[in-house]
Design an enzyme around this catalytic site. Sequence first.
Site, PDB file in Angstrom:
ATOM      1  N   ARG A  17       6.100  57.077 -33.163  1.00 22.50           N
ATOM      2  CA  ARG A  17       5.806  58.255 -32.086  1.00 22.50           C
ATOM      3  C   ARG A  17       5.267  59.263 -32.807  1.00 22.50           C
ATOM      4  O   ARG A  17       5.720  59.638 -33.878  1.00 22.50           O
ATOM      5  CB  ARG A  17       6.913  58.710 -31.217  1.00 22.50           C
ATOM      6  CG  ARG A  17       7.263  57.697 -29.880  1.00 22.50           C
ATOM      7  CD  ARG A  17       5.998  57.501 -28.812  1.00 22.50           C
ATOM      8  NE  ARG A  17       6.030  56.662 -27.852  1.00 22.50           N
ATOM      9  CZ  ARG A  17       5.406  55.653 -27.418  1.00 22.50           C
ATOM     10  NH1 ARG A  17       4.728  55.191 -28.327  1.00 22.50           N
ATOM     11  NH2 ARG A  17       5.485  55.004 -26.506  1.00 22.50           N
TER      12      ARG A  17
ATOM     13  N   HIS B 258      -4.174  55.108 -30.754  1.00 25.14           N
ATOM     14  CA  HIS B 258      -2.562  54.741 -29.880  1.00 25.14           C
ATOM     15  C   HIS B 258      -3.044  53.264 -29.601  1.00 25.14           C
ATOM     16  O   HIS B 258      -2.931  53.041 -28.227  1.00 25.14           O
ATOM     17  CB  HIS B 258      -2.514  55.412 -29.000  1.00 25.14           C
ATOM     18  CG  HIS B 258      -1.081  55.450 -28.494  1.00 25.14           C
ATOM     19  ND1 HIS B 258      -0.167  56.367 -28.228  1.00 25.14           N
ATOM     20  CD2 HIS B 258      -0.241  53.997 -28.609  1.00 25.14           C
ATOM     21  CE1 HIS B 258       1.242  55.664 -27.835  1.00 25.14           C
ATOM     22  NE2 HIS B 258       1.310  54.582 -28.167  1.00 25.14           N
TER      23      HIS B 258
HETATM   24  C1  GLV Z   1       2.884  51.977 -26.709  1.00 28.75           C
HETATM   25  O1  GLV Z   1       3.001  53.141 -27.257  1.00 28.75           O
HETATM   26  C2  GLV Z   1       4.081  51.749 -25.905  1.00 28.75           C
HETATM   27  O2  GLV Z   1       5.005  52.312 -25.777  1.00 28.75           O
HETATM   28  O3  GLV Z   1       3.994  50.581 -25.655  1.00 28.75           O
END
Ligand code: GLV
Length: 310
Positions: free
Chosen positions: A224, A272
Amino acid sequence: MDIQKILVTGRMFKELEKLALLDTKREYLFLPETEVSSNHFDWADGYVAFKPTESFHFGKLRWVHALGAGVDAFLHNRAWKEDVLLTRTVGSFGAKIGQYCLSYILADVQHHQKFQQYQTERLWQPSQQLLLQQLRIVIFGTGTIGMEVAKMLQTFGVTVYGISRSGAPIAHFDRVVSLKDANLLLAEADWVINTLPLTPMTDKLFDKHLFSCMQGAGFINVGRGASVDETALLEAVDLGQVRRAVLDVFQEEPLPAASPLWSHPNVTITPHISAVTGVDEAMDGLLAVLEDMDNGLERIRHSVDVSRGY
Ligand code: GLV
């Protein structure tokens, strides 16, 4: 656990509509996030989503299921209601993240960038590559994702070290140490990979001090963004403590256009995408949880330990 009325939202709400055909015992409501209102939480006892909507409140909820692997959007800086079960998706994230990391590590040891540049200059300039067997890689997090990444790297002969809360030995890691001893391994690391969930313990964990323990390691963040002090990271890159940063997650997403990370030559940015939830794995995870509920199991698969935050 007897759940009867389930509200499903998030980007794959349409695809998940087939859930209502597979599970005819329960009532379902499938909505885009923008159409979820506060009233829906006074109707539903189950909520399935990637994150809480703006209108989210516990209302009648007794079960929340996260469509992603991370549950920080639900737990971080929120007082969780004690009797609400939280489950999450445990799909092929480890394999996806492992292959994401491996792709950047291989490109680095094989000098892809350098040879690409030489080609544009019509330059014939041989050099030797390191072997994966010569690399030492430190993985923060030895849970389902970290362990899967370790397994993949170990298959290629990499020496893999793990950092966990307890420091207890675990399969696929040559050595595991606890968080407080992380600095012992960082000086020797060729790469450092963060797979940790965001919790109060991991918030800004990668700070000036931690980066200063690295001596030219590559840093990959697939955990994160909030676990990293981005200013400290940029300083560490400029000082050469971090040789290259590969970042898939950020403090603020999308990464603001004004962020200096975008244009730094030693920083690689991806939006992401290292482990995007697929519809099939979302469905499989949900069906597993519902099946355990139907069977009256005490320990429901994919349950989150809310006190730990993962
Ligand atoms: C992505 O970051 C998830 O939490 O699946």
